[in-house]
Design an enzyme around this catalytic site. Structure first.
Site, mmCIF file in Angstrom:
data_model
loop_
_atom_site.group_PDB
_atom_site.id
_atom_site.type_symbol
_atom_site.label_atom_id
_atom_site.label_comp_id
_atom_site.label_asym_id
_atom_site.label_seq_id
_atom_site.Cartn_x
_atom_site.Cartn_y
_atom_site.Cartn_z
ATOM 1 N N GLU A 65 -9.329 -2.005 5.289
ATOM 2 C CA GLU A 65 -9.918 -1.488 6.650
ATOM 3 C C GLU A 65 -11.365 -2.348 6.860
ATOM 4 O O GLU A 65 -11.877 -3.290 5.901
ATOM 5 C CB GLU A 65 -10.507 0.036 6.455
ATOM 6 C CG GLU A 65 -9.478 0.950 6.065
ATOM 7 C CD GLU A 65 -8.262 1.115 7.463
ATOM 8 O OE1 GLU A 65 -8.124 0.169 8.312
ATOM 9 O OE2 GLU A 65 -7.685 2.100 7.200
ATOM 10 N N HIS A 119 -6.749 -4.272 10.316
ATOM 11 C CA HIS A 119 -6.701 -4.133 8.814
ATOM 12 C C HIS A 119 -5.276 -4.779 8.484
ATOM 13 O O HIS A 119 -4.592 -5.146 9.048
ATOM 14 C CB HIS A 119 -6.395 -2.736 8.246
ATOM 15 C CG HIS A 119 -5.458 -1.989 8.795
ATOM 16 N ND1 HIS A 119 -5.445 -0.594 8.845
ATOM 17 C CD2 HIS A 119 -4.328 -2.256 8.994
ATOM 18 C CE1 HIS A 119 -4.094 0.027 9.148
ATOM 19 N NE2 HIS A 119 -3.636 -1.031 9.325
ATOM 20 N N ASN A 178 -7.457 -2.087 13.966
ATOM 21 C CA ASN A 178 -8.668 -2.516 13.756
ATOM 22 C C ASN A 178 -8.669 -3.623 12.851
ATOM 23 O O ASN A 178 -9.837 -4.083 12.150
ATOM 24 C CB ASN A 178 -9.322 -1.321 12.891
ATOM 25 C CG ASN A 178 -8.772 -0.828 11.704
ATOM 26 O OD1 ASN A 178 -7.967 -1.484 11.164
ATOM 27 N ND2 ASN A 178 -9.136 -0.013 11.078
ATOM 28 N N ASP A 216 0.728 -1.136 -0.035
ATOM 29 C CA ASP A 216 -0.204 0.059 -0.110
ATOM 30 C C ASP A 216 0.720 1.095 -0.186
ATOM 31 O O ASP A 216 2.008 1.363 0.188
ATOM 32 C CB ASP A 216 -0.904 0.085 1.187
ATOM 33 C CG ASP A 216 -0.260 -0.296 2.764
ATOM 34 O OD1 ASP A 216 0.898 -0.298 2.679
ATOM 35 O OD2 ASP A 216 -1.014 -0.511 3.395
#
Ligand code: GLP
Length: 249
Positions: free
Chosen positions: A153, A148, A146, A75
Site C-alpha cells: 500500500e 498498490h 491507490n 499476496d
C-alpha cells in the site's frame, strides 16, 4: 501495438485487451518453452484473468507444459479458512491451476492462516523459497486504485520484503462486494515486498479499461515514489507496462 520508453520502463498500448493479454501470455509461454522449470510470479484480481485463460488455452490446444513450472503469488488475505472461495489460494485454483498440468507442490502463496507468532518466520521462509527456486523469472502485476502492487500500500518502502501488512481503506472497499460487505473483508494481508518484486528478472504490469487510465498516467508520470508504489517499476531494468487503448492516458 504502440510502444514507447519511459526511462527503462517500456509502455505498450494494444488496440484491445484481448490482444494485450495474448501478447503477455505468449511471452510467458515462450519463457516456459525455453525454460520448462521457469519461476512465475503471479497476481490476482480481474486484471490477469485473460492472461490465465490464454495460458489454459495454450495448454489445452498446444500442449504448453506446466509440469515443472514453479509459481509464487504476490499476496494473500489473513485469516481466511484454507478452502474459503474468497482466498487468493482458491482463486488461483479456479482461474489457472486446476486447468493446467502444474504440480500443486510447485505452487506457492503466502499462508494467511499462519499463527501470529509465526508470521515473521513464515514471511522469511517465503523469501527463502523464492531464492532457492532461483528467483522469479517473470512477475505479473496489476495496479490497485491507490497505486498498490500486491498488497504494498502507499508508503511501502523500496526495500520491503514479504511481510504482513494492514490493508488500505480503498483496498478493503474494493473487495467489499466479493466479501458480501466491508465488515467481512480481512484487515490484513501477507504480501511480497517491493524489493521482492523488483528482484524478479522481468516485470510485466497490466492495466485495462478506462478506470485504470488515471492510474497508468500517474505510474508513467511519477518519479519512483512510496506514495504510489506502482511507480517503483520504473526502477526495474526489464519492466513493461501493457495496457489496452482505454487504459492509455
Ligand atoms: C488486489 C490485488 C492486487 C491487484 C489489485 C487490482 O488488491 N492484491 O494484486 O493488482 O487488487 O485489482 P484488479 O485487477 O481487480 O483491478
Amino acid at each position: 501495438m504502440r510502444s514507447a520508453a519511459h526511462g527503462s520502463l517500456v509502455f505498450e498500448t494494444h488496440a484491445t485487451r484481448a490482444e494485450a493479454e495474448r501478447s503477455v501470455a505468449e511471452e510467458i509461454a515462450a519463457l516456459v518453452r525455453a525454460k520448462p522449470d521457469a519461476v512465475l510470479g503471479l497476481a490476482t484480481g480481474d486484471t490477469p484473468t485473460g492472461v490465465y485463460r490464454e495460458l489454459v488455452r495454450l495448454h489445452r490446444d498446444s500442449g504448453l507444459d506446466f509440469s515443472s513450472v514453479r509459481t509464487f503469488n504476490l499476496d494473500e488475505y489473513c485469516g481466511l479458512a484454507a478452502d474459503d472461495p474468497r482466498s487468493f489460494t482458491c482463486w488461483m485454483q479456479t482461474q489457472l491451476f486446476a486447468h493446467v498440468n502444474v504440480d500443486r507442490a510447485n505452487t506457492h502463496l503466502p499462508d494467511g492462516r499462519v499463527a501470529e507468532a509465526d508470521v515473521v518466520r513464515h514471511a522469511a521462509a517465503y523469501e527463502r523459497a523464492i531464492e532457492s527456486a532461483g528467483g522469479i523469472d517473470l512477475q505479473l502485476l496489476g495496479i490497485g486504485r491507490n497505486g498498490h502492487i500486491g498488497f504494498n500500500e502507499p508508503g511501502a518502502d523500496l526495500h520491503t520484503r514479504t511481510r504482513r501488512v494492514e490493508l488500505h481503506a480503498w483496498t478493503r472497499a474494493d473487495a467489499a462486494a466479493a466479501f458480501g460487505g466491508l465488515e467481512h473483508v480481512p484487515t490484513r494481508g501477507i504480501t511480497m515486498g517491493i524489493g521482492t518484486i523488483l528482484a524478479a528478472r522481468r516485470v510485466r504490469m497490466l492495466a485495462f479499461g478506462v478506470r485504470k487510465a488515471p492510474l497508468v498516467a500517474r505510474t508513467l508520470r511519477a518519479a519512483p515514489d512510496p506514495a504510489w508504489p506502482a511507480s517503483y517499476v520504473r526502477l526495474h531494468a526489464d519492466a513493461r507496462l501493457v495496457v489496452d487503448r482505454d487504459a492509455a492516458p
